[in-house]
Motif scaffolding. Structure first.
Motif, PDB file in Angstrom:
ATOM      1  N   THR A  28       0.858  -1.183   0.000  1.00  0.00           N
ATOM      2  CA  THR A  28       0.000   0.000   0.000  1.00  0.00           C
ATOM      3  C   THR A  28       0.889   1.227   0.000  1.00  0.00           C
ATOM      4  O   THR A  28       1.877   1.281   0.749  1.00  0.00           O
ATOM      5  CB  THR A  28      -0.923   0.026   1.234  1.00  0.00           C
ATOM      6  OG1 THR A  28      -1.749  -1.144   1.244  1.00  0.00           O
ATOM      7  CG2 THR A  28      -1.807   1.263   1.228  1.00  0.00           C
ATOM      8  N   VAL A  29       0.576   2.201  -0.830  1.00  0.00           N
ATOM      9  CA  VAL A  29       1.375   3.418  -0.945  1.00  0.00           C
ATOM     10  C   VAL A  29       0.522   4.629  -0.572  1.00  0.00           C
ATOM     11  O   VAL A  29      -0.561   4.822  -1.129  1.00  0.00           O
ATOM     12  CB  VAL A  29       1.940   3.581  -2.376  1.00  0.00           C
ATOM     13  CG1 VAL A  29       2.520   4.979  -2.577  1.00  0.00           C
ATOM     14  CG2 VAL A  29       3.013   2.528  -2.636  1.00  0.00           C
ATOM     15  N   LEU A  30       1.008   5.424   0.376  1.00  0.00           N
ATOM     16  CA  LEU A  30       0.378   6.699   0.694  1.00  0.00           C
ATOM     17  C   LEU A  30       0.797   7.724  -0.344  1.00  0.00           C
ATOM     18  O   LEU A  30       1.981   7.908  -0.608  1.00  0.00           O
ATOM     19  CB  LEU A  30       0.806   7.169   2.088  1.00  0.00           C
ATOM     20  CG  LEU A  30       0.186   8.489   2.546  1.00  0.00           C
ATOM     21  CD1 LEU A  30      -1.207   8.247   3.109  1.00  0.00           C
ATOM     22  CD2 LEU A  30       1.067   9.178   3.583  1.00  0.00           C
ATOM     23  N   SER A  31      -0.176   8.400  -0.952  1.00  0.00           N
ATOM     24  CA  SER A  31       0.137   9.339  -2.023  1.00  0.00           C
ATOM     25  C   SER A  31      -0.900  10.449  -2.085  1.00  0.00           C
ATOM     26  O   SER A  31      -2.076  10.241  -1.773  1.00  0.00           O
ATOM     27  CB  SER A  31       0.187   8.603  -3.372  1.00  0.00           C
ATOM     28  OG  SER A  31       0.324   9.508  -4.449  1.00  0.00           O
ATOM     29  N   ARG A  32      -0.455  11.653  -2.499  1.00  0.00           N
ATOM     30  CA  ARG A  32      -1.398  12.751  -2.715  1.00  0.00           C
ATOM     31  C   ARG A  32      -2.278  12.477  -3.930  1.00  0.00           C
ATOM     32  O   ARG A  32      -3.336  13.081  -4.077  1.00  0.00           O
ATOM     33  CB  ARG A  32      -0.624  14.067  -2.919  1.00  0.00           C
ATOM     34  CG  ARG A  32       0.017  14.603  -1.645  1.00  0.00           C
ATOM     35  CD  ARG A  32       0.944  15.763  -1.944  1.00  0.00           C
ATOM     36  NE  ARG A  32       2.075  15.333  -2.763  1.00  0.00           N
ATOM     37  CZ  ARG A  32       3.023  16.136  -3.207  1.00  0.00           C
ATOM     38  NH1 ARG A  32       2.978  17.426  -2.923  1.00  0.00           N
ATOM     39  NH2 ARG A  32       4.022  15.668  -3.931  1.00  0.00           N
ATOM     40  N   THR A  33      -1.829  11.572  -4.815  1.00  0.00           N
ATOM     41  CA  THR A  33      -2.625  11.183  -5.989  1.00  0.00           C
ATOM     42  C   THR A  33      -2.751   9.654  -6.016  1.00  0.00           C
ATOM     43  O   THR A  33      -2.122   8.984  -6.838  1.00  0.00           O
ATOM     44  CB  THR A  33      -1.961  11.686  -7.287  1.00  0.00           C
ATOM     45  OG1 THR A  33      -0.594  11.227  -7.323  1.00  0.00           O
ATOM     46  CG2 THR A  33      -1.974  13.202  -7.350  1.00  0.00           C
ATOM     47  N   PRO A  34      -3.547   9.105  -5.101  1.00  0.00           N
ATOM     48  CA  PRO A  34      -3.629   7.635  -4.993  1.00  0.00           C
ATOM     49  C   PRO A  34      -4.114   6.949  -6.251  1.00  0.00           C
ATOM     50  O   PRO A  34      -3.785   5.782  -6.496  1.00  0.00           O
ATOM     51  CB  PRO A  34      -4.613   7.426  -3.826  1.00  0.00           C
ATOM     52  CG  PRO A  34      -5.377   8.702  -3.722  1.00  0.00           C
ATOM     53  CD  PRO A  34      -4.427   9.783  -4.137  1.00  0.00           C
ATOM     54  N   GLU A  35      -4.872   7.683  -7.078  1.00  0.00           N
ATOM     55  CA  GLU A  35      -5.387   7.078  -8.308  1.00  0.00           C
ATOM     56  C   GLU A  35      -4.281   6.790  -9.316  1.00  0.00           C
ATOM     57  O   GLU A  35      -4.474   6.017 -10.259  1.00  0.00           O
ATOM     58  CB  GLU A  35      -6.440   7.992  -8.947  1.00  0.00           C
ATOM     59  CG  GLU A  35      -5.908   9.308  -9.489  1.00  0.00           C
ATOM     60  CD  GLU A  35      -5.712  10.394  -8.437  1.00  0.00           C
ATOM     61  OE1 GLU A  35      -5.317  11.514  -8.813  1.00  0.00           O
ATOM     62  OE2 GLU A  35      -5.966  10.115  -7.242  1.00  0.00           O
ATOM     63  N   LYS A  36      -3.103   7.370  -9.134  1.00  0.00           N
ATOM     64  CA  LYS A  36      -1.986   7.157 -10.053  1.00  0.00           C
ATOM     65  C   LYS A  36      -1.001   6.089  -9.569  1.00  0.00           C
ATOM     66  O   LYS A  36      -0.074   5.724 -10.288  1.00  0.00           O
ATOM     67  CB  LYS A  36      -1.230   8.469 -10.273  1.00  0.00           C
ATOM     68  CG  LYS A  36      -2.053   9.564 -10.930  1.00  0.00           C
ATOM     69  CD  LYS A  36      -1.238  10.836 -11.125  1.00  0.00           C
ATOM     70  CE  LYS A  36      -2.061  11.936 -11.773  1.00  0.00           C
ATOM     71  NZ  LYS A  36      -1.266  13.183 -11.952  1.00  0.00           N
ATOM     72  N   VAL A  37      -1.186   5.621  -8.337  1.00  0.00           N
ATOM     73  CA  VAL A  37      -0.213   4.706  -7.730  1.00  0.00           C
ATOM     74  C   VAL A  37      -0.071   3.413  -8.517  1.00  0.00           C
ATOM     75  O   VAL A  37       1.050   2.942  -8.766  1.00  0.00           O
ATOM     76  CB  VAL A  37      -0.598   4.418  -6.262  1.00  0.00           C
ATOM     77  CG1 VAL A  37       0.174   3.205  -5.726  1.00  0.00           C
ATOM     78  CG2 VAL A  37      -0.308   5.633  -5.390  1.00  0.00           C
ATOM     79  N   ALA A  38      -1.178   2.818  -8.915  1.00  0.00           N
ATOM     80  CA  ALA A  38      -1.112   1.529  -9.622  1.00  0.00           C
ATOM     81  C   ALA A  38      -0.325   1.648 -10.923  1.00  0.00           C
ATOM     82  O   ALA A  38       0.456   0.756 -11.270  1.00  0.00           O
ATOM     83  CB  ALA A  38      -2.522   1.012  -9.898  1.00  0.00           C
ATOM     84  N   LYS A  39      -0.482   2.759 -11.625  1.00  0.00           N
ATOM     85  CA  LYS A  39       0.240   2.956 -12.885  1.00  0.00           C
ATOM     86  C   LYS A  39       1.728   3.143 -12.650  1.00  0.00           C
ATOM     87  O   LYS A  39       2.562   2.635 -13.410  1.00  0.00           O
ATOM     88  CB  LYS A  39      -0.330   4.168 -13.617  1.00  0.00           C
ATOM     89  CG  LYS A  39       0.329   4.432 -14.964  1.00  0.00           C
ATOM     90  CD  LYS A  39      -0.311   5.619 -15.676  1.00  0.00           C
ATOM     91  CE  LYS A  39       0.349   5.870 -17.025  1.00  0.00           C
ATOM     92  NZ  LYS A  39      -0.258   7.028 -17.735  1.00  0.00           N
TER      93      LYS A  39
END
Length: 300
Positions: A28-39
Motif C-alpha cells: 500500500t502506498v500513501l500518495s497525494r494522488t492515490p489514483e496514479k499509484v497503480a500505474k
C-alpha cells in the motif's frame, strides 16, 4: 507481508514496489494522488490518500521515504518549510496514526541521508560519528531521524537509512548531470576535493530488503558503497563512461551566487562508509564507481 510505503512513487519507492511485488508481498502506498499509484508502482499496489483509509487493517512494516527533493531548487524560506513539512510533519502524522492502532507494525524503516553528518571534510564517517549541525541539510536529517525514533516508545523497531547519492538511470541526481556532461560541459564542482558517498540503486533496494528481514536490525545505517570518491574523480569517471570530456569546473563562487545556501550541499561532502551494513553481513553488488556507472550507461 503487508508493507505500507510513504514516498512509494519516488525513485527508491518505485523500485522497492517492483522488488517486493515479485516476492509476493502486499503493498500500500500513501500518495497525494492515490489514483496514479497503480500505474506508477504496479497494478497490484493500492494507493491511499490518508493513513486513516487503512482503517484497522494490519500492517507488518512501514517504509517512510516521503520527502520533497532537497536539491531541486534554492533553499528559500518557503522551500525550507516545504522540505521540513514533507519529512518531519508527515512523520509526526504517521506517529499520531500509529498511536490509534490496536495492532502496531513490527518495524519502521525511515529515510534519512548522509547529509546528517554535515560537511565533514576528510574525516571517515561511520554510524558512530557525530553530526555537524552547521547547515540546514544536517538539521533536517537530525529532526527527521529523531521524529521517527519516537515510534520505539510504541514497541516498534526503528531503522534509519542514511542514503548517499543514488546512481540510477531512472532519475535522481545523475539525470541532472547528463545534459552538461553530454554537451562536454561537465566537470568538478568547486575544488573537486569534496567526498561523494554514492550507491547503485540495486544495492539501495537490496540493503533495505536485507534490513527489513533482519529482526536484530535497528538504528542508523549508512546506505553508501564502501568506497566513496572525491567529486573530481566522480566527474572524470562519468565523463569517461559517457565518452565526453570532464574538465569544465564549476567555480564555487558561481554556485554560491546561483544557488545560495543550497550550494553548501554541493560544495561540502562526507567520507562515509557503511560500517554497520558490512558488520551485519550485507554484500554490495557494486563497490567500484566505474563498474556501477558502466552498468547504467546503456540506459543513460
Amino acid at each position: 507481508m503487508h508493507i505500507l510505503l510513504t514516498g512509494g512513487t519516488g525513485l527508491i519507492g518505485r523500485q522497492l514496489c517492483r522488488h517486493w511485488l515479485s516476492q509476493g508481498h502486499r503493498l500500500t502506498v500513501l500518495s497525494r494522488t492515490p489514483e496514479k499509484v497503480a500505474k506508477i508502482c504496479g497494478a497490484q499496489v493500492r494507493g491511499v490518500a490518508l493513513f486513516e483509509d487503512l482503517g484497522q487493517e494490519p500492517v507488518d512494516a512501514i517504509i517512510n521515504l516521503a520527502g520533497a527533493p532537497i536539491a531541486d531548487r534554492p533553499w528559500t524560506s518557503r522551500r525550507k518549510a516545504l522540505l521540513w513539512a514533507s519529512r518531519i510533519t508527515l512523520t509526526e502524522t504517521l506517529l499520531a496514526w500509529l498511536e490509534t492502532r490496536a495492532q502496531k507494525p513490527q518495524v519502521l524503516i525511515s529515510g534519512s541521508a548522509i547529509g546528517w553528518y554535515g560537511d565533514s571534510g576528510e574525516r571517515e564517517l561511520t554510524e558512530a560519528s557525530p553530526p555537524s549541525i552547521d547547515d540546514f541539510a544536517s538539521q533536517l536529517c537530525i529532526a527527521w531521524e529523531e521524529t521517527a525514533q519516537r515510534a520505539e516508545a510504541m514497541g516498534i523497531r526503528v531503522i534509519l537509512i542514511r542514503t548517499g547519492l543514488v546512481l540510477s538511470a531512472e532519475g535522481g541526481f545523475l539525470s541532472r548531470l547528463l545534459l552538461p556532461f553530454k554537451l562536454g560541459l561537465g566537470g568538478p564542482l568547486g575544488s573537486g576535493r569534496q567526498w561523494m558517498p554514492w550507491i547503485h540503486i540495486n544495492d539501495q533496494i537490496a540493503l533495505i530488503d536485507f534490513l527489513l528481514h533482519r529482526i536484530d536490525a535497528s538504528g542508523p545505517y549508512n546506505a553508501c558503497a564502501p568506497k566513496p570518491v572525491r567529486n573530481r574523480e566522480f566527474a572524470k569517471t562519468l565523463g569517461a563512461v559517457l565518452h565526453r570530456p570532464a574538465f569544465m569546473p564549476m567555480p564555487a563562487l558561481a554556485l554560491k551566487v546561483c544557488l545560495g545556501e543550497l550550494s553548501l550541499l554541493l560544495l561540502g561532502g562526507q567520507k562515509a562508509v557503511p560500517a554497520r551494513l558490512l558488520e551485519a553481513g550485507f554484500t554490495f553488488q557494486f563497490t567500484d564507481l566505474r563498474a556501477a556507472l558502466d552498468d547504467l550507461s546503456s540506459r543513460l
